[in-house]
Design a protein around this motif. Structure first.
Motif, mmCIF file in Angstrom:
data_model
loop_
_atom_site.group_PDB
_atom_site.id
_atom_site.type_symbol
_atom_site.label_atom_id
_atom_site.label_comp_id
_atom_site.label_asym_id
_atom_site.label_seq_id
_atom_site.Cartn_x
_atom_site.Cartn_y
_atom_site.Cartn_z
ATOM 1 N N SER A 146 -9.775 -26.036 1.705
ATOM 2 C CA SER A 146 -10.234 -26.337 3.066
ATOM 3 C C SER A 146 -10.258 -27.844 3.311
ATOM 4 O O SER A 146 -9.852 -28.326 4.373
ATOM 5 C CB SER A 146 -11.629 -25.740 3.300
ATOM 6 N N LEU A 147 -10.708 -28.606 2.320
ATOM 7 C CA LEU A 147 -10.712 -30.062 2.448
ATOM 8 C C LEU A 147 -9.286 -30.603 2.551
ATOM 9 O O LEU A 147 -9.025 -31.559 3.296
ATOM 10 C CB LEU A 147 -11.434 -30.702 1.264
ATOM 11 N N SER A 148 -8.338 -29.987 1.828
ATOM 12 C CA SER A 148 -6.950 -30.427 1.896
ATOM 13 C C SER A 148 -6.417 -30.333 3.317
ATOM 14 O O SER A 148 -5.737 -31.249 3.805
ATOM 15 C CB SER A 148 -6.082 -29.577 0.953
ATOM 16 N N LEU A 149 -6.719 -29.215 4.002
ATOM 17 C CA LEU A 149 -6.251 -29.065 5.376
ATOM 18 C C LEU A 149 -6.937 -30.057 6.307
ATOM 19 O O LEU A 149 -6.311 -30.600 7.228
ATOM 20 C CB LEU A 149 -6.496 -27.632 5.852
ATOM 21 N N TRP A 150 -8.222 -30.283 6.111
ATOM 22 C CA TRP A 150 -8.942 -31.264 6.929
ATOM 23 C C TRP A 150 -8.281 -32.642 6.798
ATOM 24 O O TRP A 150 -7.968 -33.308 7.792
ATOM 25 C CB TRP A 150 -10.411 -31.308 6.509
ATOM 26 N N LEU A 151 -8.063 -33.076 5.565
ATOM 27 C CA LEU A 151 -7.468 -34.390 5.333
ATOM 28 C C LEU A 151 -6.052 -34.479 5.901
ATOM 29 O O LEU A 151 -5.649 -35.503 6.459
ATOM 30 C CB LEU A 151 -7.448 -34.686 3.832
ATOM 31 N N ARG A 152 -5.306 -33.382 5.768
ATOM 32 C CA ARG A 152 -3.935 -33.376 6.281
ATOM 33 C C ARG A 152 -3.932 -33.498 7.807
ATOM 34 O O ARG A 152 -3.128 -34.251 8.377
ATOM 35 C CB ARG A 152 -3.234 -32.086 5.853
ATOM 36 N N GLU A 153 -4.823 -32.761 8.472
ATOM 37 C CA GLU A 153 -4.909 -32.849 9.927
ATOM 38 C C GLU A 153 -5.371 -34.237 10.379
ATOM 39 O O GLU A 153 -4.999 -34.705 11.459
ATOM 40 C CB GLU A 153 -5.857 -31.782 10.477
ATOM 41 N N ALA A 154 -6.173 -34.889 9.536
ATOM 42 C CA ALA A 154 -6.673 -36.223 9.872
ATOM 43 C C ALA A 154 -5.622 -37.306 9.668
ATOM 44 O O ALA A 154 -5.893 -38.490 9.923
ATOM 45 C CB ALA A 154 -7.912 -36.539 9.037
ATOM 46 N N GLY A 155 -4.441 -36.906 9.184
ATOM 47 C CA GLY A 155 -3.364 -37.867 9.008
ATOM 48 C C GLY A 155 -3.311 -38.528 7.656
ATOM 49 O O GLY A 155 -2.570 -39.500 7.469
ATOM 50 N N VAL A 156 -4.066 -38.018 6.701
ATOM 51 C CA VAL A 156 -4.046 -38.578 5.342
ATOM 52 C C VAL A 156 -2.750 -38.156 4.662
ATOM 53 O O VAL A 156 -2.306 -37.011 4.789
ATOM 54 C CB VAL A 156 -5.261 -38.088 4.535
ATOM 55 N N GLU A 157 -2.112 -39.068 3.936
ATOM 56 C CA GLU A 157 -0.847 -38.775 3.279
ATOM 57 C C GLU A 157 -0.999 -37.632 2.290
ATOM 58 O O GLU A 157 -2.040 -37.473 1.651
ATOM 59 C CB GLU A 157 -0.325 -40.023 2.549
#
Length: 523
Positions: free
Chosen positions: A46-57
């Motif tokens: 779940s954190l991976s998707l959050w970070l990905r949506e936030a634009g984190v590489e």
């Protein structure tokens, strides 16, 4: 014996089973299992998707999986949790419930801190998020240690199977809530891959923190185990305080060594270029040097009398010596290699699976339904099948079958990568992957249990379960970088190939243990 006489004991056992299911302790373990299952996916997928949506590489996203490494080192502080009382709370609630409450409150605080951090706001926000994720991993692993001990101590041996089943069922439900539930909530609150909303993810994680109160309420209403036997050897609280201080100083040495050497290793990686394999080997060396530093500091502290040597030996050395003395050095090292590598194929792939699904066009609700709901149900079914097959055909045979299936089913992800957004193919891939994972997990838990000495059950099992995930999670931290370098299809082929040595290790372990298991004749 007449059929009626044969049926009477069977009927009695069936009645006893149903009677056990009505025991209040079973319901308590269901809720505690739920509390234990909640945090892991809030760090992992779940954190991976959050970070990905936030634009984190993507590469930085998968590095966050290292926050779950606390699960891989819990054996180090498990003896401390087992022995040391919590001021005030131990007197009010008891040793187990006191530690359980501390761990659960720490979990809630960590989730809230994550909710208050917006990863799209740059480096400082990412550092705060990383620290909160590490805190969540550590406190969640501590909760696992205490709940495992609590489950063993609240009931006699005949009840342990039912209590474990309730715990696992609750754990899976907790994972569904933290996985599928978090994705549904984030989408419902308005965050998408195309339109990131920090408020949506913040509300989602605050809801998850509130749901953890189920575990807190359970801890407050259940009873403390009675008649706990502890071999304290006449040592007082001050002796164990010194033991904790040695642990904390050694942990600080690990952190200091890791960060002091970070700049040098970064410079070397930049000189060698963006090679995922070389970066992994360098980071493994980096990590190994930090571990060696912590061990050296701990040894010196004990050597110079910072803690009583007999306490340190009984806490950390004797459980390991027992394992090596029972199996011999060669077989023990073989078994440890198998434990450390058995889950490598599915764990390394699992780190980036959700990012992969999103990258090829699946929405969060589609991922939540297929992976976090349907997939969990299939995984539970695979666990039951694996357990039944291990009972009938022998643990080592099903251990081999699980290793084969875990590696081979990764090839389906290559097909999905080529096909793209296809719900039928997604469900085929998720079904095969979770069925294989559930079957392999059931056989592996039975295998780990067979290696454990009842005199050191808690520490040795914590060691095995920690080692099981250590290397796969470290390697998984580079999955994003590997995908960037070789693409998804080649990465999935890589996760299949790294499962091949596991087959050799299972075969060698079976020979070394001289396991000659034959299927039972038909009834």
């Amino acid at each position: 014996m007449s059929p009626h006489q044969k049926g009477a004991p069977q009927a009695g056992r069936l009645a006893a089973t149903f009677s056990a299911l009505r025991d209040k302790r079973v319901l308590a373990m269901l809720f505690l299992g739920f509390s234990a299952g909640m945090p892991i996916l809030l760090i992992f997928s779940s954190l991976s998707l959050w970070l990905r949506e936030a634009g984190v590489e993507r590469g930085a996203v998968t590095f966050f999986s290292w926050a779950a490494l606390g699960y891989s080192f819990k054996f180090i502080w498990a003896p401390l949790i087992d022995r040391i009382p919590v001021p005030v709370l131990t007197r009010l609630l008891g040793r187990r419930r006191g530690w359980m409450l501390v761990a659960q409150l720490a979990v809630i605080c960590a989730i809230v801190l994550m909710a208050l951090s917006d990863p799209s706001q740059g480096r400082d926000a990412l550092v705060t998020m990383a620290l909160a994720a590490v805190m969540l991993g550590f406190s969640s692993a501590t909760q696992d240690i205490v709940i495992d001990a609590y489950r063993i101590e609240i009931a006699e041996t005949r009840m342990q199977g039912v209590l474990s089943a309730a715990y696992i069922a609750g754990y899976r439900v907790g994972m569904v809530v933290a996985g599928a539930g978090a994705l549904y909530l984030a989408a419902r609150f308005g965050s998408t891959a195309e339109g990131y909303s920090y408020i949506a993810w913040q509300l989602t994680y605050l809801v998850m923190a509130g749901v953890m109160l189920i575990g807190v309420a359970t801890t407050l209403v259940v009873s403390e185990p009675v008649g706990q036997a502890r071999a304290d050897n006449g040592c007082g609280a001050f002796d164990y305080l010194r033991l904790v201080l040695v642990f904390l100083v050694s942990a600080a040495a690990f952190v200091a060594a890791f960060f002091v050497a970070a700049a040098s290793f970064t410079a070397v990686k930049q000189m060698l270029g963006d090679d995922a394999l070389l970066n992994f080997l360098l980071e493994t060396l980096h990590f190994g040097l930090a571990v060696a530093s912590a061990l050296a500091v701990g040894w010196l502290l004990v050597r110079f009398g910072a803690v009583d040597r007999s306490i340190a030996r009984a806490t950390w050395v004797e459980p390991a010596l027992d394992f090596f003395s029972r199996y011999g050095l060669r077989t023990a090292l073989l078994l440890l290699a198998l434990v450390g590598l058995y889950r490598i194929s599915d764990i390394v792939l699992g780190v980036i699976a959700n990012v992969f699904y999103q990258d090829i066009g699946f929405t969060k609700p589609e991922i939540a339904t297929a992976v976090k709901t349907f997939g969990v149900v299939v995984s539970i079914a695979g666990g039951f099948i694996g357990g039944l097959m291990a009972t009938r055909f022998g643990v080592m045979r099903i251990l081999m079958l699980g290793a084969v299936l875990s590696a081979v089913t990764n090839l389906l992800f290559i097909g999905l990568a080529h096909i793209g957004h296809s719900l039928p193919m997604l469900y085929v891939t998720v079904s095969a992957d979770n069925l294989a994972g559930g079957l392999a997990s059931a056989a592996f838990v039975a295998f780990l249990s067979s290696l454990t000495n009842v005199s050191f059950t808690a520490v040795q099992y914590a060691l095995f379960s920690s080692l099981m995930t250590l290397l796969p999670k470290v390697l998984g931290g580079y999955s994003g970088s590997m995908v960037d370098g070789i693409g998804y299809p080649n990465f999935f082929l890589f996760t299949t190939l790294i499962g091949v040595p596991v087959l050799v290790l299972v075969w060698l372990a079976q020979r070394s243990l001289d396991v000659a298991e034959s299927p039972r004749p038909p009834d």
